[in-house]
Design an enzyme around this catalytic site. Structure first.
Site, PDB file in Angstrom:
ATOM      1  N   LYS A 174       0.828  -1.207   0.000  1.00 27.99           N
ATOM      2  CA  LYS A 174       0.000   0.000   0.000  1.00 27.99           C
ATOM      3  C   LYS A 174       0.870   1.269   0.000  1.00 27.99           C
ATOM      4  O   LYS A 174       2.093   1.177   0.080  1.00 27.99           O
ATOM      5  CB  LYS A 174      -0.936  -0.025   1.214  1.00 27.99           C
ATOM      6  CG  LYS A 174      -1.852  -1.246   1.252  1.00 27.99           C
ATOM      7  CD  LYS A 174      -2.749  -1.363   0.024  1.00 27.99           C
ATOM      8  CE  LYS A 174      -3.968  -2.207   0.253  1.00 27.99           C
ATOM      9  NZ  LYS A 174      -3.852  -3.623  -0.076  1.00 27.99           N
TER      10      LYS A 174
HETATM   11  C1  PLP Z   1      -5.328  -4.350   0.532  1.00 29.39           C
HETATM   12  C2  PLP Z   1      -6.776  -4.161   0.511  1.00 29.39           C
HETATM   13  C3  PLP Z   1      -7.610  -4.653   1.540  1.00 29.39           C
HETATM   14  C4  PLP Z   1      -7.096  -5.525   2.642  1.00 29.39           C
HETATM   15  O1  PLP Z   1      -6.105  -4.905   3.396  1.00 29.39           O
HETATM   16  P1  PLP Z   1      -5.312  -5.777   4.490  1.00 29.39           P
HETATM   17  O2  PLP Z   1      -4.672  -4.691   5.328  1.00 29.39           O
HETATM   18  O3  PLP Z   1      -4.324  -6.594   3.749  1.00 29.39           O
HETATM   19  O4  PLP Z   1      -6.293  -6.566   5.252  1.00 29.39           O
HETATM   20  C5  PLP Z   1      -8.943  -4.368   1.472  1.00 29.39           C
HETATM   21  N1  PLP Z   1      -9.472  -3.675   0.460  1.00 29.39           N
HETATM   22  C6  PLP Z   1      -8.723  -3.196  -0.550  1.00 29.39           C
HETATM   23  C7  PLP Z   1      -9.357  -2.412  -1.639  1.00 29.39           C
HETATM   24  C8  PLP Z   1      -7.344  -3.440  -0.564  1.00 29.39           C
HETATM   25  O5  PLP Z   1      -6.608  -2.987  -1.579  1.00 29.39           O
END
Ligand code: PLP
Length: 379
Positions: free
Chosen positions: A181
């Site tokens: 992210k």
């Molecule tokens: C990465 C992501 C998630 C999940 O995030 P985690 O922190 O890995 O649980 C949920 N929704 C979207 C759109 C994502 O890109």
């Protein structure tokens, strides 16, 4: 031509994170201490809100947002299919039913207000919107949509930290600090809500539904605790919070860089490869989380991805629609989403991260140009 592999994303981590981690180890306090509190406050400050609750993933954040509003069996929650599977999984965790809503179209893969309206029933309790690629959905319109129908509005903000309006319109918003992210704590998440009651509920549910925390007991503020709800262990630890504090300070500069690189991509594409389109082509207001493009209709994406890989460039697809996955096909076999399918069939995600250079952007665009040309000759 032996260039290093150009990765889709690349977390920026260095000496500051190492120093912050060592300080936690030296402190002897490993979880849910002052650093988690400081990280929550810094995240809240950056978003212009009073407070925030840290959890150990965005998935946990989504789950607890639904729990906080007592959404459960018999309830329906409107969700996109063009998102990571966690968005819909969280709905199933609470025993509610995800109802998949189509996107507006290939050039705008945001949840469609019109299709959402058509999919509302008397069981609909909430809607989860997702700010695809970092481009925020029309939040005032979704707030109005939710208010008119008495629905809870939840923002899956995994792609869009530190964007002005994000986290301000939803009844709850969920952020991710997974390693790919815009900022990372390896694993981690955060909840924002305008409601102090909702935040208090999430705070309690992240730690087994207990009424007092370990640190409160350690400091002598509480001698015992009660358990007043079914909670979970969704706590963030001090090591992750320490990394998060360092990353958060660097996030605004990284977002600026991501936007610049997105602009460069647009320029190179319009010069060299105008047949490749951009979703949200004219929008500047974005966390620029990923770089999605739409290939021409007749392009064979598998071949293109292999050709890019052969030129040292990683690519991906955001996202295989959730209703295509075996588990969801079995549970929701009648889901039909033509715009989501049309978007998915042409989407290709190209490398984008703050350490990329303009030369690398040019290299990617030229590699894609070559791949598309060679494919034409093969036909
Ligand atoms: C990465 C992501 C998630 C999940 O995030 P985690 O922190 O890995 O649980 C949920 N929704 C979207 C759109 C994502 O890109």
């Amino acid at each position: 031509m032996n260039q290093p592999m150009l990765a889709l994303g690349d977390p920026v981590l260095g000496e500051e994170e190492k120093t912050a981690l060592c300080a936690v180890i030296d402190s002897g306090w490993l979880t849910m201490g002052d650093r988690v509190g400081a990280f929550e406050q810094a995240f809240a400050d950056l978003h212009g809100v009073a407070s925030a609750v840290a959890v150990n993933s965005c998935t946990a954040a989504l789950h607890l947002c639904l729990c906080a509003f007592d959404i459960g069996p018999g309830d329906e929650v409107l969700v996109p299919a063009i998102t990571f599977v966690a968005t819909a999984n969280a709905v199933i965790y609470v025993g509610a039913t995800p109802v998949f809503v189509d996107v507006e179209g290939p050039e705008r893969p945001h949840l469609s207000l019109q299709d959402a309206a058509e999919k509302c029933t008397d069981k609909t309790r909430a809607v989860i919107v997702m700010h695809y690629g970092g481009y925020p959905v029309d939040l005032p319109a979704w707030r109005e949509f939710a208010d008119e129908r008495g629905l809870i509005l939840i923002e899956d903000a995994a792609h869009s930290p530190a964007i002005e309006e994000v986290g301000h319109w939803g009844d709850g918003s969920a952020f991710s600090f997974f390693s790919n992210k815009n900022m990372t704590t390896a694993e981690g998440g955060m909840v924002l809500s305008p409601s102090p009651e909702v935040l208090a509920r999430v705070r309690q549910l992240r730690s087994h539904g207990m009424t007092a925390t370990t640190i409160e007991r350690h400091r002598g503020h509480a001698y015992s605790y009660d358990v007043t709800a079914l909670g979970y262990n969704y706590r963030l630890d001090e090591l992750r919070a320490a990394i998060g504090l360092v990353q958060l300070a660097r996030l605004p500069a990284w977002t600026t860089r991501r936007r610049r690189l997105t602009d460069s991509y647009r320029r190179f594409f319009s010069e060299l490869l105008p047949e490749v389109h951009f979703p949200f082509a004219a929008e500047e207001h974005t966390a620029a989380h990923i770089l999605p493009v739409l290939l021409p209709d007749d392009a064979d994406r598998q071949n293109i991805m292999a050709a890019l890989r052969a030129q040292g460039i990683q690519s991906s697809i955001h996202y295989p629609p959730i209703h295509h996955f075996a588990y969801y096909r079995k549970r929701f076999p009648s889901t039909v989403l033509p715009n989501s399918d049309a978007f998915f069939s042409r989407e290709l995600t190209l490398p984008l991260h703050p350490r990329m250079t303009e030369e690398e952007v040019e290299r990617v665009v030229k590699a894609l140009q070559k791949a598309l040309r060679e494919e034409k000759h093969d036909l």
